[in-house]
Motif scaffolding. Structure first.
Motif, PDB file in Angstrom:
ATOM      1  N   HIS A  25       2.032  -2.101  -5.319  1.00  0.00           N
ATOM      2  CA  HIS A  25       1.515  -1.708  -4.052  1.00  0.00           C
ATOM      3  C   HIS A  25       1.510  -0.275  -3.831  1.00  0.00           C
ATOM      4  O   HIS A  25       2.143   0.640  -4.581  1.00  0.00           O
ATOM      5  CB  HIS A  25       2.442  -2.065  -3.004  1.00  0.00           C
ATOM      6  CG  HIS A  25       2.708  -3.907  -2.818  1.00  0.00           C
ATOM      7  ND1 HIS A  25       3.570  -4.485  -3.418  1.00  0.00           N
ATOM      8  CD2 HIS A  25       1.696  -4.675  -2.559  1.00  0.00           C
ATOM      9  CE1 HIS A  25       3.439  -5.755  -3.301  1.00  0.00           C
ATOM     10  NE2 HIS A  25       2.169  -6.098  -2.779  1.00  0.00           N
ATOM     11  N   GLU A  83      -7.670   0.038  -3.855  1.00  0.00           N
ATOM     12  CA  GLU A  83      -7.129  -1.309  -4.359  1.00  0.00           C
ATOM     13  C   GLU A  83      -8.068  -1.920  -5.339  1.00  0.00           C
ATOM     14  O   GLU A  83      -9.102  -1.447  -5.469  1.00  0.00           O
ATOM     15  CB  GLU A  83      -7.351  -2.146  -2.913  1.00  0.00           C
ATOM     16  CG  GLU A  83      -6.151  -1.941  -1.988  1.00  0.00           C
ATOM     17  CD  GLU A  83      -6.292  -3.028  -0.939  1.00  0.00           C
ATOM     18  OE1 GLU A  83      -5.492  -3.963  -0.818  1.00  0.00           O
ATOM     19  OE2 GLU A  83      -7.219  -2.913   0.029  1.00  0.00           O
ATOM     20  N   ALA A 106      -0.154  -2.951   0.765  1.00  0.00           N
ATOM     21  CA  ALA A 106       0.808  -4.057   1.514  1.00  0.00           C
ATOM     22  C   ALA A 106       1.168  -3.476   2.881  1.00  0.00           C
ATOM     23  O   ALA A 106       2.071  -3.856   3.567  1.00  0.00           O
ATOM     24  CB  ALA A 106       2.108  -4.456   0.785  1.00  0.00           C
TER      25      ALA A 106
END
Length: 191
Positions: A25, A83, A106
């Protein structure tokens, strides 16, 4: 000499690459372990490859032992990494190996890119409280009170530099550092 499929010569080099997690993350530090069957004194060459096949610059990794673990000096940041799915590719003594990982947002609070440079300068007094605070506001890490503008006279309590030192030593997270500073803003201790 022709060997049956899956059989290697005893002295053939083998290389295995593993990441510490399958999913990272924003705010996480990438950790990679490179395992080799024999060391040769050469460096391994590592690349990070994104889902579009774009390869990072070559990252030399010194291999002194059968297992070498490296951790990035800065965490994943949205300003540098999108991402998606990635591959770590390593070549050592002509043998290539790779390992996949995924980067997912996240919603973590993450210090802005460049914080690892400006934080030590702020701690040493080379960067003023105002300039440090302005950096965090401009990068949207800190939110000003509704309708407020950044003034020239920003003073962060001196004792809060302890949190900055802990952050540089990775004793507290990005979230802990930012939330503490935001609390001081919200309580009108800073702003």
């Amino acid at each position: 000499m022709i060997l049956p499929l899956g059989v290697q010569l005893a002295d053939a080099q083998t290389v295995l690459v593993q990441t510490s997690k399958a999913t990272y993350h924003y705010g996480d530090y990438l950790s990679v372990t490179i395992s080799v069957s024999k060391t040769s004194g050469n460096n391994a060459i590592m690349h990070i490859i994104d889902s579009e096949g774009i390869k990072s610059s070559a990252i030399p990794v010194q291999i002194k032992n059968a297992n070498t673990t490296i951790t990035t000096p800065v965490p994943f940041n949205v300003e540098l990494f999108r991402e998606g799915k990635y591959q770590i590719q390593v070549e050592y003594d002509g043998v290539k190996s790779s390992a996949p990982f995924q980067l997912v947002d996240a919603g973590n609070i993450v210090m802005p890119f460049g914080s690892n440079v400006i934080m030590p300068q702020w701690l040493d007094g080379a960067v003023s409280d105002h300039m440090f605070f302005k950096f965090l506001v401009e990068k949207n890490a800190i939110k000003l009170p509704e309708g407020s503008k950044l003034g020239e006279k920003i003073e962060i309590p001196y004792w809060y530099k302890t949190n900055g030192k802990w952050w540089t030593e990775q004793k507290i997270t990005d979230s802990e550092f930012v939330k503490g500073l935001q609390y001081l803003v919200n309580q009108k201790i800073i702003f």
